[in-house]
Design an enzyme around this catalytic site. Structure first.
Site, PDB file in Angstrom:
ATOM      1  N   ASP A 104       0.849  -1.277  -0.048  1.00 33.78           N
ATOM      2  CA  ASP A 104       0.137   0.001   0.102  1.00 33.78           C
ATOM      3  C   ASP A 104       0.828   1.346   0.069  1.00 33.78           C
ATOM      4  O   ASP A 104       2.135   0.977   0.351  1.00 33.78           O
ATOM      5  CB  ASP A 104      -0.957  -0.083   1.197  1.00 33.78           C
ATOM      6  N   GLY A 106       0.750   3.937   1.611  1.00 34.86           N
ATOM      7  CA  GLY A 106       0.848   4.915   2.929  1.00 34.86           C
ATOM      8  C   GLY A 106       0.151   5.717   3.215  1.00 34.86           C
ATOM      9  O   GLY A 106      -0.225   6.244   4.207  1.00 34.86           O
ATOM     10  N   GLY A 107      -1.127   6.153   2.168  1.00 37.40           N
ATOM     11  CA  GLY A 107      -2.076   7.147   2.595  1.00 37.40           C
ATOM     12  C   GLY A 107      -2.896   6.835   3.686  1.00 37.40           C
ATOM     13  O   GLY A 107      -3.235   7.570   4.459  1.00 37.40           O
ATOM     14  N   PHE A 108      -3.495   5.675   3.378  1.00 36.12           N
ATOM     15  CA  PHE A 108      -4.421   5.162   4.518  1.00 36.12           C
ATOM     16  C   PHE A 108      -3.836   5.201   5.834  1.00 36.12           C
ATOM     17  O   PHE A 108      -4.521   5.827   7.012  1.00 36.12           O
ATOM     18  CB  PHE A 108      -4.840   3.744   4.217  1.00 36.12           C
ATOM     19  N   ASP A 158      -2.733   8.146  -2.355  1.00 32.24           N
ATOM     20  CA  ASP A 158      -4.076   8.732  -2.288  1.00 32.24           C
ATOM     21  C   ASP A 158      -4.438   9.256  -0.934  1.00 32.24           C
ATOM     22  O   ASP A 158      -3.757   9.157   0.329  1.00 32.24           O
ATOM     23  CB  ASP A 158      -5.089   7.552  -2.729  1.00 32.24           C
ATOM     24  N   GLN A 200     -11.640   6.770  -5.366  1.00 37.56           N
ATOM     25  CA  GLN A 200     -12.187   7.448  -4.112  1.00 37.56           C
ATOM     26  C   GLN A 200     -13.522   7.821  -4.267  1.00 37.56           C
ATOM     27  O   GLN A 200     -14.181   7.235  -5.255  1.00 37.56           O
ATOM     28  CB  GLN A 200     -11.181   8.447  -3.374  1.00 37.56           C
ATOM     29  N   GLY A 227     -11.376   4.102   0.049  1.00 40.90           N
ATOM     30  CA  GLY A 227     -12.368   4.855   0.868  1.00 40.90           C
ATOM     31  C   GLY A 227     -13.568   3.916   1.447  1.00 40.90           C
ATOM     32  O   GLY A 227     -14.484   4.828   1.604  1.00 40.90           O
ATOM     33  N   ASP A 277      -8.003  -7.745   0.869  1.00 34.13           N
ATOM     34  CA  ASP A 277      -7.076  -7.676   2.020  1.00 34.13           C
ATOM     35  C   ASP A 277      -7.877  -7.460   3.243  1.00 34.13           C
ATOM     36  O   ASP A 277      -9.010  -6.853   3.301  1.00 34.13           O
ATOM     37  CB  ASP A 277      -6.077  -6.679   1.894  1.00 34.13           C
ATOM     38  N   CYS A 315     -12.273 -28.715   8.271  1.00 33.27           N
ATOM     39  CA  CYS A 315     -11.234 -27.585   7.729  1.00 33.27           C
ATOM     40  C   CYS A 315      -9.831 -28.373   7.514  1.00 33.27           C
ATOM     41  O   CYS A 315      -9.473 -29.315   8.413  1.00 33.27           O
ATOM     42  CB  CYS A 315     -11.020 -26.600   8.884  1.00 33.27           C
ATOM     43  N   CYS A 317      -7.074 -27.197   7.793  1.00 34.00           N
ATOM     44  CA  CYS A 317      -5.665 -26.440   7.990  1.00 34.00           C
ATOM     45  C   CYS A 317      -4.837 -27.330   9.364  1.00 34.00           C
ATOM     46  O   CYS A 317      -5.412 -28.171   9.995  1.00 34.00           O
ATOM     47  CB  CYS A 317      -6.125 -25.296   8.679  1.00 34.00           C
ATOM     48  N   CYS A 320      -6.603 -27.608  12.725  1.00 37.05           N
ATOM     49  CA  CYS A 320      -7.949 -28.371  12.757  1.00 37.05           C
ATOM     50  C   CYS A 320      -7.536 -29.712  12.535  1.00 37.05           C
ATOM     51  O   CYS A 320      -8.042 -30.746  12.940  1.00 37.05           O
ATOM     52  CB  CYS A 320      -8.985 -27.948  11.719  1.00 37.05           C
ATOM     53  N   HIS A 346      -5.583 -21.008  11.360  1.00 38.04           N
ATOM     54  CA  HIS A 346      -6.797 -21.472  10.936  1.00 38.04           C
ATOM     55  C   HIS A 346      -7.841 -20.296  10.182  1.00 38.04           C
ATOM     56  O   HIS A 346      -8.231 -20.687   9.109  1.00 38.04           O
ATOM     57  CB  HIS A 346      -7.595 -21.918  12.361  1.00 38.04           C
TER      58      HIS A 346
HETATM   59  C1  OQN Z   1      -9.767  -1.572   6.798  1.00 36.86           C
HETATM   60  N1  OQN Z   1     -10.482  -0.680   5.923  1.00 36.86           N
HETATM   61  C2  OQN Z   1      -9.545  -0.018   4.930  1.00 36.86           C
HETATM   62  N2  OQN Z   1     -10.209   0.677   4.175  1.00 36.86           N
HETATM   63  C3  OQN Z   1      -9.097   1.277   3.366  1.00 36.86           C
HETATM   64  C4  OQN Z   1      -9.163   2.159   2.398  1.00 36.86           C
HETATM   65  C5  OQN Z   1      -7.945   2.459   1.659  1.00 36.86           C
HETATM   66  C6  OQN Z   1      -7.643   3.660   0.638  1.00 36.86           C
HETATM   67  O1  OQN Z   1      -8.813   4.314   0.371  1.00 36.86           O
HETATM   68  N3  OQN Z   1      -6.567   3.893   0.283  1.00 36.86           N
HETATM   69  C7  OQN Z   1      -5.398   3.258   0.643  1.00 36.86           C
HETATM   70  N4  OQN Z   1      -4.372   3.444   0.028  1.00 36.86           N
HETATM   71  N5  OQN Z   1      -5.299   2.038   1.457  1.00 36.86           N
HETATM   72  C8  OQN Z   1      -6.774   1.775   2.059  1.00 36.86           C
HETATM   73  C9  OQN Z   1      -6.807   0.685   3.162  1.00 36.86           C
HETATM   74  C10 OQN Z   1      -5.467   0.053   3.486  1.00 36.86           C
HETATM   75  C11 OQN Z   1      -5.419  -1.432   2.905  1.00 36.86           C
HETATM   76  C12 OQN Z   1      -4.131  -2.284   2.985  1.00 36.86           C
HETATM   77  C13 OQN Z   1      -3.849  -2.478   4.580  1.00 36.86           C
HETATM   78  C14 OQN Z   1      -2.725  -3.237   4.817  1.00 36.86           C
HETATM   79  C15 OQN Z   1      -1.730  -3.216   3.744  1.00 36.86           C
HETATM   80  C16 OQN Z   1      -2.091  -2.994   2.772  1.00 36.86           C
HETATM   81  C17 OQN Z   1      -3.163  -2.274   2.112  1.00 36.86           C
HETATM   82  C18 OQN Z   1      -7.869   0.372   3.803  1.00 36.86           C
HETATM   83  N6  OQN Z   1      -8.376  -0.410   4.679  1.00 36.86           N
HETATM   84 ZN    ZN Z   2      -8.640 -25.133  10.569  1.00 37.48          ZN
END
Ligand code: OQN
Ligand code: ZN
Length: 380
Positions: A104, A106-108, A158, A200, A227, A277, A315, A317, A320, A346
């Site tokens: 990612d 770094g924005g978030f 972003d 966005q 977003g 993710d 499961c 895994c 389990c 798990h």
């Molecule tokens: C939990 N909800 C959540 N909403 C998000 C919106 C955005 C967004 O609008 N822009 C960016 N750049 N990232 C976001 C992320 C982080 C995702 C992520 C986490 C960890 C590692 C790699 C990627 C978000 N995560």
């Molecule tokens: Zn399991």
């Protein structure tokens, strides 16, 4: 270069025609071509924020079927620094992972982690959550950092608009994110690495459409939908997907950022999302909660003290196949690290297997019934 062939397209089209009669389904089964392999979608990507998926090894991740894992530029930029990782041979070498990596931008994290920050046209000033030092990220800095890390897929810089946000703020921020996407594109000079833009638009249908159309005309190899999963009601998230996904190119991957729980995954796949993710499976594992197809099981509860069955008998895994609820509960109560490892293994396996089952259902033209059956059994 990242290319995308969505297998079974005609099959999906058949499902699509069939589905049109009883509700929309843009579900598709794809294959993502990257320098580190070809990967099946829909796919769940485990999050390894600081260059490790907490409590599990790369070998265990491979064993459970993980294909692409995520890491955070924000965290690695602050510690140990992305130049150091580049000197170590890049993130794949540094963490001994030969599958796919997505980072990612770094924005978030800047907006959600760093104490109060200042956002200008240039970028975002923030205070490090580690040592309080003043830091600054811009599209150019974020792209350079991600080129240093060497992920297969990197994200444009972003602003993840907070929820709720005034229309005017969402409009100005979205327009700036589009300008940042263009600057990210110009700064991205590493061939073989795919740069995804991030749509966005807050929770406003028209802004979502403008954002998607503007970014599509800048032509990226894939698109994140950002977003969302920021506290909005689920129906609002689905409404934003309905507005956004159809505007994105059919032959390019769509990554819904930060999602999510199995019920959200199956709905998002129906709208045509390919990649997910979520820190949820690893985070809830650390407080002793296991994910199952009928909802959450708090294995730490006294009710399981003498329950010698596995978390989930069906499961496959490692947890389990070899251990009981009673044993895992004992470890968690005793604060034994192995207990966290077993619940994490798990939960990751559960989500990886769930997306594999969705892919199979799509290829066999039975996704809508799969979705019905799953939602009937799963309590949120
Ligand atoms: C939990 N909800 C959540 N909403 C998000 C919106 C955005 C967004 O609008 N822009 C960016 N750049 N990232 C976001 C992320 C982080 C995702 C992520 C986490 C960890 C590692 C790699 C990627 C978000 N995560
Ligand atoms: Zn399991």
């Amino acid at each position: 270069m990242l290319t995308c062939a969505f297998a079974g397209q005609k099959k999906v089209l058949a499902a699509y025609e069939e589905a049109v009669k009883c509700g929309y389904s843009g579900a598709r089964a794809g294959r993502l071509h990257t320098p580190h392999g070809v990967f099946d979608t829909p796919m769940f990507m485990p999050v390894g924020t600081q260059a490790t998926v907490k409590a599990v090894s790369p070998r265990e991740l491979k064993e459970m079927g993980a294909q692409i894992i995520l890491s955070n530029t924000y965290h690695l930029y602050l510690r140990p620094g992305t130049e150091l990782v580049a000197e170590a041979g890049g993130l794949h070498r540094f963490m001994d992972w030969d599958g796919g990596i997505l980072t990612d931008s770094g924005g978030f994290q800047v907006f959600s982690l760093g104490p109060l920050r200042k956002i200008t046209e240039e970028g975002a000033a923030f205070r490090s959550h580690i040592d309080g030092s003043t830091q600054f990220l811009s599209p150019e800095i974020a792209i350079k950092a991600q080129m240093n890390l060497g992920a297969d897929i990197i994200m444009a810089f972003d602003e993840c608009i907070p929820y709720p946000a005034e229309y005017q703020y969402a409009k100005l921020s979205t327009e700036r994110t589009t300008r940042w996407a263009e600057r990210s594109q110009k700064a991205h000079t590493r061939s073989g690495q795919a740069l995804f833009a991030i749509v966005q638009g807050g929770m406003y249908q028209d802004l979502r459409r403008v954002s998607a159309n503007d970014l599509v005309s800048l032509d990226f190899p894939g698109y994140g939908i950002g977003g969302l999963s920021v506290g909005e009601p689920k129906p609002v998230m689905y409404e934003m997907l309905e507005q956004t996904v159809p505007l994105l190119p059919e032959n390019k991957p769509r990554y819904l950022m930060g999602v999510g729980t199995p019920d959200c995954l199956v709905e998002a796949v129906r709208y045509g999302i390919d990649m997910f993710d979520c820190v949820f499976p690893t985070r809830v594992a650390r407080n002793g909660t296991a994910m199952t197809k009928s909802g959450r099981l708090v294995v730490k509860n006294a009710a399981y003290a003498k329950d010698f069955l596995p978390i989930d008998e069906n499961c496959g895994c490692y947890a389990c196949q070899n251990f009981s609820r009673a044993y895992i509960r004992h470890l968690l109560k005793a604060d034994e690290i192995f207990g966290l490892r077993l619940t994490t293994i798990h939960n990751l396996y559960f989500l990886l297997d769930f997306t594999k089952k969705m892919r199979q259902a799509i290829l066999e033209d039975r996704f809508l019934s799969f979705r019905e059956e799953f939602l009937a059994q799963y309590c949120k």
